[in-house]
Write an enzyme that holds these catalytic residues in place. Structure first.
Site, short mmCIF file in Angstrom:
data_model
loop_
_atom_site.label_atom_id
_atom_site.label_comp_id
_atom_site.label_asym_id
_atom_site.label_seq_id
_atom_site.Cartn_x
_atom_site.Cartn_y
_atom_site.Cartn_z
N CYS A 20 0.88 -1.16 0.00
CA CYS A 20 0.00 0.00 0.00
C CYS A 20 0.92 1.21 0.00
CB CYS A 20 -0.92 0.01 1.22
SG CYS A 20 -2.03 1.44 1.21
N CYS B 285 -0.48 4.37 2.38
CA CYS B 285 -0.61 4.25 3.84
C CYS B 285 -0.37 2.80 4.24
CB CYS B 285 -1.96 4.75 4.32
SG CYS B 285 -3.36 3.97 3.49
#
Length: 197
Positions: free
Chosen positions: A102, A105
């Site tokens: 990701c 985040c």
């Protein structure tokens, strides 16, 4: 009376001290915290994803449903919610190895993988997974054949991924339970492989 914490690691001592302080201030209820820890140890975690993978390995019809629309297929086994609302299953093959990151985040499918590992959230992993995925795999001790293409998938708030690793050779005839026991969290992120004895 002070307790002897000499047998604990530095991080565990810090966690216990913080928990104690929060309890003393009335900000955390010890029973509620114990219940939450038990939830993530026994009900939510990589053991759920391992059951999904094992079922896909032994049941072709289930695997077809999983790769067609993962969210309801995973829900068939009772796993849903907690950041697993929009799931996509990715099959590793000799030709393609999938890895999840990701970049913005730490979007992560808690319902099937539990709490994200600390390294998953670090800027170093997030950057290197995109720029040098083969190098990341080497960091984790995984050496794939040069002919195997590595595909990196960016998890988002809308879509989260579950890697279905290749079933190890020599596991024919194994029960679903035995197969689930060799599926690791890292193998379902794509940074590891199943661990067959």
């Amino acid at each position: 009376m002070s307790e002897d914490h000499s047998h604990l690691g530095d991080m565990e001592v810090r966690v216990r001290a913080l928990q104690s302080l929060l309890e003393q201030q009335g900000l955390v209820d010890a029973a509620a915290l114990d219940e939450l820890v038990a939830l993530y140890e026994h009900e939510v975690g990589p053991q759920n994803g391992a059951k999904v993978v094992a079922r896909a390995w032994v049941d072709e019809a289930y695997a077809a449903r999983l790769f067609d629309d993962a969210t309801p297929a995973i829900a068939e086994l009772g796993f849903s919610g907690r950041q697993g609302e929009h799931m996509v299953a990715l099959a590793n093959t000799p030709e393609v190895h999938n890895m999840v990151v990701c970049t913005l985040c730490s979007c992560y499918p808690w319902s099937v993988l539990g709490l994200p590992p600390t390294w998953y959230k670090t800027p170093a992993y997030r950057a290197k997974a995109v720029a040098d995925p083969r190098g990341v795999l080497e960091d984790f001790g995984i050496a794939l054949p040069e002919a195997t293409r590595i595909r990196v998938w960016d998890s988002t708030a809308e879509v989260r991924y579950l890697v279905v690793p290749m079933r190890p050779a020599g596991t024919a005839g194994w029960s679903e339970e035995a197969l689930a026991a060799i599926v690791t969290r890292d193998s379902m992120i794509g940074t590891g492989l199943p661990v067959a004895a």
